[in-house]
Design an enzyme around this catalytic site. Structure first.
Site, mmCIF file in Angstrom:
data_model
loop_
_atom_site.group_PDB
_atom_site.id
_atom_site.type_symbol
_atom_site.label_atom_id
_atom_site.label_comp_id
_atom_site.label_asym_id
_atom_site.label_seq_id
_atom_site.Cartn_x
_atom_site.Cartn_y
_atom_site.Cartn_z
ATOM 1 N N LYS A 129 47.733 43.528 49.731
ATOM 2 C CA LYS A 129 46.273 43.727 49.628
ATOM 3 C C LYS A 129 45.576 42.415 49.276
ATOM 4 O O LYS A 129 46.188 41.457 48.793
ATOM 5 C CB LYS A 129 45.938 44.786 48.585
ATOM 6 C CG LYS A 129 46.442 44.488 47.149
ATOM 7 C CD LYS A 129 45.561 43.597 46.310
ATOM 8 C CE LYS A 129 46.196 43.117 45.037
ATOM 9 N NZ LYS A 129 45.501 42.116 44.286
ATOM 10 N N VAL A 171 55.853 36.302 46.777
ATOM 11 C CA VAL A 171 56.050 36.752 45.397
ATOM 12 C C VAL A 171 55.089 35.997 44.473
ATOM 13 O O VAL A 171 54.802 34.818 44.700
ATOM 14 C CB VAL A 171 57.522 36.482 44.990
ATOM 15 C CG1 VAL A 171 57.770 36.818 43.530
ATOM 16 C CG2 VAL A 171 58.460 37.290 45.884
ATOM 17 N N ALA A 172 54.572 36.675 43.432
ATOM 18 C CA ALA A 172 53.668 36.080 42.428
ATOM 19 C C ALA A 172 52.495 35.370 43.084
ATOM 20 O O ALA A 172 52.104 34.274 42.715
ATOM 21 C CB ALA A 172 54.415 35.113 41.507
ATOM 22 N N GLY A 221 49.357 37.152 44.107
ATOM 23 C CA GLY A 221 48.053 37.811 44.096
ATOM 24 C C GLY A 221 47.845 38.710 45.297
ATOM 25 O O GLY A 221 46.719 39.092 45.621
ATOM 26 N N MET A 222 48.941 39.070 46.009
ATOM 27 C CA MET A 222 48.829 39.973 47.158
ATOM 28 C C MET A 222 49.561 41.292 46.900
ATOM 29 O O MET A 222 49.773 42.077 47.822
ATOM 30 C CB MET A 222 49.400 39.309 48.416
ATOM 31 C CG MET A 222 48.515 38.182 48.936
ATOM 32 S SD MET A 222 49.340 37.240 50.242
ATOM 33 C CE MET A 222 49.223 38.385 51.596
ATOM 34 N N ALA A 223 49.993 41.507 45.671
ATOM 35 C CA ALA A 223 50.615 42.777 45.249
ATOM 36 C C ALA A 223 51.953 43.066 45.928
ATOM 37 O O ALA A 223 52.264 44.225 46.210
ATOM 38 C CB ALA A 223 49.642 43.948 45.452
ATOM 39 N N SER A 259 54.023 45.278 43.648
ATOM 40 C CA SER A 259 53.435 46.622 43.597
ATOM 41 C C SER A 259 53.715 47.378 44.891
ATOM 42 O O SER A 259 53.927 48.598 44.871
ATOM 43 C CB SER A 259 51.917 46.524 43.385
ATOM 44 O OG SER A 259 51.653 45.834 42.192
ATOM 45 N N ALA A 260 53.727 46.663 46.025
ATOM 46 C CA ALA A 260 54.047 47.308 47.312
ATOM 47 C C ALA A 260 55.498 47.778 47.315
ATOM 48 O O ALA A 260 55.816 48.833 47.875
ATOM 49 C CB ALA A 260 53.776 46.348 48.471
ATOM 50 N N ASP A 285 48.168 47.809 40.286
ATOM 51 C CA ASP A 285 47.935 47.716 41.734
ATOM 52 C C ASP A 285 48.769 48.704 42.546
ATOM 53 O O ASP A 285 48.595 48.810 43.758
ATOM 54 C CB ASP A 285 48.282 46.309 42.240
ATOM 55 C CG ASP A 285 47.278 45.261 41.786
ATOM 56 O OD1 ASP A 285 46.155 45.635 41.398
ATOM 57 O OD2 ASP A 285 47.622 44.068 41.839
HETATM 58 O O1 C5P Z 1 49.590 46.382 35.676
HETATM 59 P P1 C5P Z 1 50.309 45.105 35.994
HETATM 60 O O2 C5P Z 1 51.669 45.032 35.350
HETATM 61 O O3 C5P Z 1 50.357 44.789 37.445
HETATM 62 O O4 C5P Z 1 49.434 43.951 35.313
HETATM 63 C C1 C5P Z 1 49.901 42.638 35.142
HETATM 64 C C2 C5P Z 1 49.083 41.955 34.059
HETATM 65 O O5 C5P Z 1 47.732 41.788 34.495
HETATM 66 C C3 C5P Z 1 48.974 42.724 32.766
HETATM 67 O O6 C5P Z 1 50.043 42.403 31.909
HETATM 68 C C4 C5P Z 1 47.649 42.248 32.179
HETATM 69 O O7 C5P Z 1 47.846 41.008 31.530
HETATM 70 C C5 C5P Z 1 46.820 41.968 33.409
HETATM 71 N N1 C5P Z 1 45.873 43.053 33.760
HETATM 72 C C6 C5P Z 1 44.727 43.235 32.984
HETATM 73 N N2 C5P Z 1 43.848 44.215 33.326
HETATM 74 C C7 C5P Z 1 44.060 44.986 34.417
HETATM 75 C C8 C5P Z 1 45.208 44.816 35.206
HETATM 76 C C9 C5P Z 1 46.103 43.831 34.852
HETATM 77 O O8 C5P Z 1 44.517 42.528 32.011
HETATM 78 N N3 C5P Z 1 43.162 45.925 34.715
#
Ligand code: C5P
Length: 322
Positions: A12, A110-111, A113-115, A118-119, A151
């Site tokens: 995404k 990886v890492a 910003g394109m998820a 999460s995909a 995500d």
């Molecule tokens: O949910 P996820 O593990 O993908 O989030 C990664 C990091 O992004 C979290 O540890 C948090 O630091 C940050 N985050 C946030 N607020 C969100 C989503 C993610 O601060 N709504």
């Protein structure tokens, strides 16, 4: 031999990302538009009787050049891999005793910003639902997806979605026309928690209150057919509140953003608007047509640090069985 179940889920870009203040957990309220892209992670699941879950990662064979799986991914303990955690969550939630051998085919950087991670989780949830014969609709898996990451619900549903809450409460915004997106990945990754922590150093720049609904005017621009008359207005929709904190951590991203933002069309109107994708370091820019996308990609590629450019299209369906 057990049959193998294969599912995929899309990457995404956040076309719009407004960030609110952090709560007591350090998580931020978001107002964001997720736009799915035709670059997909694939998870193949073969059931095993002993209840264990194993995982192997392999790079996707993309037509231009195969992406490589970073060594970190193979060093990641299996229980931390999002695809494994997704299958474990399905086992625990539905009392499933069957295990799984997973093969994750990685196409999304990886890492970046394109998820991509999460995909993996979304595709694994969908493969497990089918492999374990669960007759639950996708919406019933959303609470599980939320537990795996903010995500993951968006990767499960795909298409184009408004995300509120932590970005994990979703509403479909489609139908919208297919659009080109140029995604420029970076040689060096950027940690999502670090970008959010940097944003917290400037609380005055984070919204005190966020809208809960997209405005009629914004929706009209998203859903309308693109033409050179409406393109500049569409570009003005694009913004990402994580850009400033990301640039503070990664000043090298400023030059490719500025370079692509300076591109003009034949009428001297902006060709695109380059934004940070999610928490970066991938940069994203939409294009009105394929020649514009190619020009944007060529420009991104002149900057040191840019790894490769993908010319993608979307929106696309969420998790799917193959
Ligand atoms: O949910 P996820 O593990 O993908 O989030 C990664 C990091 O992004 C979290 O540890 C948090 O630091 C940050 N985050 C946030 N607020 C969100 C989503 C993610 O601060 N709504």
């Amino acid at each position: 031999m057990s049959p193998t179940f294969t599912a995929s889920a899309p990457a995404k870009v956040n076309l719009l990302l407004r960030c609110g203040q952090p709560d007591e957990k350090g998580y931020h309220q978001l107002f964001t538009v997720f736009h799915s892209l035709n670059l997909r992670e694939t998870v193949s699941l073969t059931p095993r009787e002993d209840g264990k879950i194993t995982v192997t990662n392999q790079p996707a064979d993309l037509s231009q050049s195969a992406i490589t799986c970073p060594p970190e991914l193979d060093e990641l303990p299996a229980e931390k891999h999002l695809a494994v955690r997704a299958v474990k969550l399905i086992q625990d939630t539905y009392g499933i005793k069957t295990g799984a051998d997973l093969v994750v085919t990685k196409a999304v950087p990886v890492a970046g910003g394109m998820a991509g991670g999460s995909a993996d989780a979304a595709a694994a949830l969908w493969a497990a639902k089918h492999a374990f014969g669960l007759s639950v609709p996708k919406v019933e898996l959303l609470p599980l997806a939320r537990q795996l990451g903010a995500d993951v619900p968006a990767c499960l549903l795909g298409e184009i979605l408004l995300g509120t809450g932590y970005g994990d409460h979703l509403k479909l915004l489609g139908p919208v026309p297919q659009r080109y997106w140029v995604m420029a990945t970076n040689q060096t990754g950027l940690s999502t928690p670090l970008v959010f922590q940097q944003a917290d150093r400037h609380p005055e720049q984070l919204a005190a209150e966020l809208p809960t609904e997209i405005s009629e005017a914004e929706l009209k621009l998203l859903q309308g057919t693109d033409s050179s008359d409406t393109w500049t207005d569409f570009l003005e929709l694009l913004e990402n509140d994580l850009t400033l904190p990301a640039l503070e951590l990664r000043p090298d991203l400023a030059a490719p953003l500025a370079g692509v933002n300076a591109l003009k069309d034949v009428d001297q109107q902006p060709l695109t608007r380059a934004i940070l994708s999610g928490s970066g370091p991938t940069l994203a820019a939409p294009a009105l047509d394929l020649p514009s996308a190619q020009k944007i990609a060529q420009t991104f590629q002149t900057y040191p640090g840019i790894e490769r450019c993908y010319i993608l299209q979307g929106p696309v369906p969420g998790a799917q069985l193959h």
